[in-house]
Enzyme design. Structure first.
Site, PDB file in Angstrom:
ATOM      1  N   TYR A   1       9.780  -6.640  -1.880  1.00  0.00           N
ATOM      2  CA  TYR A   1      10.367  -5.517  -1.583  1.00  0.00           C
ATOM      3  C   TYR A   1      10.460  -5.505  -0.040  1.00  0.00           C
ATOM      4  O   TYR A   1       9.239  -5.837   0.547  1.00  0.00           O
ATOM      5  CB  TYR A   1       9.979  -4.238  -1.766  1.00  0.00           C
ATOM      6  CG  TYR A   1      10.593  -2.963  -1.197  1.00  0.00           C
ATOM      7  CD1 TYR A   1      11.891  -2.309  -1.657  1.00  0.00           C
ATOM      8  CD2 TYR A   1      10.225  -2.698  -0.034  1.00  0.00           C
ATOM      9  CE1 TYR A   1      12.423  -1.266  -1.122  1.00  0.00           C
ATOM     10  CE2 TYR A   1      10.857  -1.667   0.562  1.00  0.00           C
ATOM     11  CZ  TYR A   1      11.960  -1.024   0.234  1.00  0.00           C
ATOM     12  OH  TYR A   1      12.604   0.127   1.024  1.00  0.00           O
TER      13      TYR A   1
ATOM     14  N   GLU B   1      17.751  -1.793   2.829  1.00  0.00           N
ATOM     15  CA  GLU B   1      16.959  -2.391   1.776  1.00  0.00           C
ATOM     16  C   GLU B   1      17.266  -3.629   1.223  1.00  0.00           C
ATOM     17  O   GLU B   1      18.294  -3.803   0.710  1.00  0.00           O
ATOM     18  CB  GLU B   1      16.690  -1.268   0.849  1.00  0.00           C
ATOM     19  CG  GLU B   1      15.807  -0.193   0.982  1.00  0.00           C
ATOM     20  CD  GLU B   1      15.513   0.744  -0.284  1.00  0.00           C
ATOM     21  OE1 GLU B   1      14.520   1.164  -0.587  1.00  0.00           O
ATOM     22  OE2 GLU B   1      16.413   0.953  -0.835  1.00  0.00           O
TER      23      GLU B   1
END
Lengths: 297, 398
Positions: free
Chosen positions: B113, B207
Site C-alpha cells: 500500500y 492512493e
C-alpha cells in the site's frame, strides 16, 4: 486589553482596489481601524478615499508593493483581499515586508500553496490569521476583516472560531446578554492555515483583559482535540465551546475545505467528548452559545 | 474532485510510474476491441475488466473480473457495463457503471500500500506505506498501526531519496524478488515520482492500493485513486476533461455551477443559510428539536439576488421538502438581498410548504419589510432556536 490588534495597529490592505477589498477597507475605516496604506501592483500613487467614523474623509495612499507600505506609511499589519491563486504570494510578500500580523480573508486558496506558506512561516516572526476567515476584531478599537462591526461590544470575553457567521451568532448572543468581547478571532475553515485554536487560547490565557473564552469548532481534522488536551493542562480561564456538524454525513465536504469527516475521524461527537473531558462547557445547541458562556462566570 | 482509475493511471504514467497496459471502454464493442488489442500487444491471454466508478471497494462488489481471451473479456464487459455496482462506499442504491477499463493481467507476488495525503497536523504532505496492500488503510491503522511507515515531505525539498529508501528497506520490498536491487530501485523511483506528482498536480489524496511486485521483481501500480484539490482547478484547465458529471449528485452539481455549496441529506426540512459553520449548526439544531434536515446549503458571504433565488428554487423544487427554514446572520450578506431572492423564487414556483425565516444582522429591517409586504405566508423567528422549533412543529402539523 486585547490580543493581537488594538489602537496601535496600522493596517495595509492588499487588494484595496478590488471590489471586495475596497468595500471592506471602507467598512474597516468607518469602524475606526487605522488603515494607513493600500497595495495593488501597478496602482501605486493612487489615493483610496473613504469615510472615517465621524464622517471625515480618510485618504489612504496606494503602493505597488507591501514593502513600500511598511516603509513609507508605517504599516505593521496586513489584511489580504487578493484572489485565490495570488493570495499565497500576497502572504509571502507581507511576511517579507515585515508585517507582524497578516490577516488573509481570501477563500479558495489551493492547499499546496498554504503548505508552502506554512513552511515559510517557520522562519518568520509574522503571525497569520486565516485564510478563508472573517478576520479579527478588538471591539471599539480595531476591525480587520469582514465581520459586521455593530454587533460587537468592548468587554472581557475572548472568541475564537473556525466559522464566520457562527462567530457572529456567538457575538450577537454575548452582546445581547451584556457580555462584551476582548478580541474575536476567526481562524478559518481551511485544512492548512495560520493560527490555530491552541495559539489563540494561549493568547487569551495570558491576556489580563480576557476573563473567559468561547471557542467554536467544526467537523474535520483534530485541531479541537489537540486544543482540548492543551486546555486540560494549561488553561486558567473558563472555556465554553461548540462543535458544528453533529448531523453532518461522513465523507461529505460541508462548505469549508476542511469540514469533512474522513475515515471515521473528525466527528463532532469525538470532539465534544474531548472538550467536555477537558472541562469545557459545550453548548447543546448553537442558540445557547451565549448562555453557556455566561453560566461559567 | 474525484477522477477514475484509468484517468489517474494516465497521470501516473506521465510521471514515469509503471502501470499495466490498458484501454478504457464505454461500450461492449469497444471493450472487445480493447481486449483483442491488449492480448495482441502483451502476448498474454489474461486481461482484467474493471468497472470505472469513483467509489472504492469495486472488486468486492463484483466490478473487477479476470478474463482469459477476447470472448471471455467481452462476456465480462457485458455483465459489468450498465450494472448497478454496490460497494461499501456507494450506499445501498449503488452506482451505475458507464465506463470500464480493460487492463493487462499481472503475475502478482506481493501487494503493498502507498498513499499520500495532506496531513493537517504537520501541515505537510505525508506519504504512508505498508505491506498490507489491498486492505483499507483505515483498517490497518486501527488494527496494526505499526505496519504503516510514514514520511513527511518538506515543501522545499519534496520527497528526498533517503526517505523513499527508508520506506523501501522498512517494508523489505526486495524480499522474495529475483532481483532485489532492481525492485528497491524501482520502488524508490516510484515514490519520488509520486511525491512530485502529488505537488505538481495539486492532489489532496493519492492512493496506490495495491502497488504490486511481480514475479519478475518489477513494481507496478495496480490501482490509482486520485483526489484533486478543487481550489486549484483554475490553474489546471486539463481537469475539465477529467470531470465525470455522471458520478456527481445532479443537485450538488447544479448548485456548484452557480457558486453555492450544497449537500443533499435524507430529511424533509430544507435549509438556506449563509456561512458553512452556521449552515452545519442549523442542521444540528433542527435535529436537536426532532426534525430532519433535507440539505446543507451555504449561500456564502457575497451572494447576489440571483444566486439566492436559485438556491431557494432548488429547495422549493425538491419533492421531499416539507418545510423550509431560512437562517441568516448577515455580515457581508445583506438581509434584504436574501429577502428579495426568497420572494422572487416563491413568486415563480409558489410556496406549498411552511416557511420560517430568521433574519439578523446587516440590513435586517429592510429584509423584514420586504418579507412582510410580500404577502407570503411566512413565520418570522426571533432567533435560531425559535426558528428551528417553529419549522419542526410546522412540518409535524402539516
Amino acid at each position: 486589553m486585547s490580543v493581537l490588534v488594538g489602537k496601535e495597529t496600522k493596517v495595509v490592505f492588499q487588494g484595496i482596489t478590488g471590489s471586495a477589498g475596497s468595500f471592506h477597507a471602507s467598512q474597516c475605516i468607518a469602524y475606526g481601524t487605522d488603515v494607513v496604506a493600500g497595495c495593488t501592483p501597478n496602482r501605486g500613487g493612487e489615493i483610496f478615499e473613504a469615510k472615517g467614523p465621524s464622517g471625515d474623509t480618510v485618504r489612504v495612499p496606494v503602493f505597488d508593493t507591501v514593502a513600500e507600505a511598511v516603509q513609507k506609511a508605517g504599516a505593521n499589519t496586513s489584511c489580504i483581499f487578493v484572489p485565490p491563486l495570488g493570495a499565497a504570494d500576497a502572504i509571502l510578500e507581507a511576511m517579507d515586508a515585515g508585517c507582524e500580523l497578516i490577516v488573509c480573508i481570501t477563500e479558495g486558496i489551493p492547499v499546496m500553496d498554504m503548505i508552502r506558506v506554512r513552511r515559510a512561516l517557520e522562519t518568520s516572526k509574522a503571525k497569520l490569521i486565516g485564510p478563508n476567515c472573517p478576520g479579527i476584531i478588538t471591539p471599539g478599537a480595531c476591525k480587520i476583516g469582514i465581520m459586521p462591526g455593530h454587533i460587537h461590544k468592548p468587554g472581557r470575553i475572548g472568541v475564537v472560531s473556525k466559522s464566520g457567521t457562527l462567530t457572529y451568532e456567538a457575538v450577537g448572543q454575548l452582546t445581547a446578554l451584556g457580555l462584551g468581547q476582548s478580541t474575536c478571532i476567526g481562524i478559518g475553515g481551511d485544512p492548512v492555515a495560520g493560527l490555530d485554536f491552541i495559539d489563540c487560547l494561549k493568547l487569551f490565557n495570558e491576556d489580563p483583559g480576557t476573563d473567559a473564552v468561547i471557542m467554536m469548532g467544526e467537523i474535520g481534522g483534530n485541531a479541537e482535540i489537540l486544543a482540548a488536551e492543551w486546555i486540560q493542562k494549561n488553561m486558567k480561564k473558563p472555556v465554553a465551546g461548540f462543535i458544528a456538524g453533529r448531523t453532518a454525513p461522513p465523507g461529505k465536504r460541508m462548505g469549508h475545505a476542511g469540514a469533512i469527516i474522513s475515515g471515521g475521524k473528525g466527528t463532532a461527537a469525538e470532539k465534544i467528548a474531548a472538550l467536555e473531558k477537558a472541562g469545557v462547557k459545550v453548548a447543546p445547541t448553537p442558540a445557547e452559545l451565549g448562555v453557556t458562556l455566561k453560566s461559567l462566570l | 474532485m474525484n477522477i477514475h482509475e484509468y484517468q489517474g493511471k494516465q497521470i501516473l504514467a506521465r510521471y514515469g510510474i509503471p502501470i499495466s497496459k490498458g484501454y478504457p471502454a464505454f461500450t461492449v464493442a469497444e471493450a472487445e476491441a480493447a481486449a483483442a488489442r491488449l492480448i495482441e500487444e502483451t502476448k498474454s491471454e489474461v486481461v482484467v475488466v474493471k468497472a470505472q466508478i469513483h467509489a472504492g471497494g469495486r472488486g468486492k462488489g463484483g466490478g473487477v473480473k479476470v478474463a482469459k481471451g477476447v470472448a471471455a473479456a467481452k462476456e465480462q464487459a457485458e455483465k459489468i457495463l450498465g450494472m448497478q455496482l454496490v460497494t461499501h462506499q456507494t450506499g445501498p442504491e449503488g452506482q451505475k457503471v458507464r465506463r470500464i477499463y480493460i487492463e493487462q493481467g499481472q503475475d502478482i507476488k506481493r501487494e503493498l500500500y502507498v498513499g499520500m495525503v495532506v496531513d493537517r497536523e504537520s501541515r505537510r504532505v505525508a506519504l504512508m506505506a505498508s505491506t498490507e496492500g489491498g486492505v483499507e488503510i483505515e483498517h490497518v491503522a486501527e488494527t496494526t498501526p505499526e505496519k504503516i511507515l510514514t514520511e513527511h515531505l518538506d515543501p522545499l525539498l519534496g520527497l528526498a531519496p533517503f526517505q523513499a529508501r527508508k520506506i523501501a528497506y522498512g517494508l523489505k520490498v526486495g524480499e522474495g524478488s529475483p532481483d532485489p536491487k532492481k525492485t528497491v530501485a524501482q520502488f524508490v523511483k516510484t515514490l519520488i515520482s509520486l511525491g512530485e506528482l502529488f505537488v505538481k498536480e495539486d492532489c489532496s489524496l493519492c492512493e496506490i492500493n495495491p502497488l504490486v511486485i511481480t514475479g519478475s521483481g518489477d513494481v507496478v501500480a495496480l490501482d490509482a485513486k486520485l483526489n484533486l484539490d478543487e481550489n486549484a482547478e483554475a490553474r489546471h484547465p486539463e481537469w475539465a476533461a477529467l470531470r465525470d458529471q455522471d458520478e456527481e449528485d445532479p443537485v450538488e452539481l447544479e448548485a456548484k455551477q452557480v457558486g453555492l455549496s450544497y449537500v443533499s441529506l435524507g430529511g424533509n426540512i430544507g435549509c438556506l443559510v449563509n456561512g458553512a459553520g452556521l449552515a452545519m449548526s442549523t442542521m444540528d439544531i433542527i435535529k436537536h428539536y426532532g426534525g430532519e434536515p433535507a440539505n446543507f446549503l451555504d449561500v456564502g458571504g457575497g451572494a447576489n439576488k440571483e444566486q439566492v433565488t436559485k438556491a431557494f428554487k432548488m429547495i422549493l423544487s425538491s419533492d421531499k421538502v416539507k418545510g423550509i427554514f431560512v437562517n441568516i446572520f448577515g455580515g457581508i450578506m445583506k438581509c434584504d438581498v436574501i429577502a428579495e431572492g426568497v420572494v422572487a423564487a416563491t413568486k415563480e414556483l409558489g410556496l406549498r410548504v411552511p416557511l420560517v425565516v430568521r433574519l439578523e444582522g446587516t440590513n435586517v429591517e429592510a429584509g423584514k419589510k420586504i418579507l412582510e409586504t410580500s404577502g407570503l405566508a411566512i413565520q418570522a423567528a426571533d432567533n435560531m432556536g425559535d426558528g428551528a422549533q417553529k419549522i419542526v412543529q410546522a412540518v409535524k402539523n402539516a
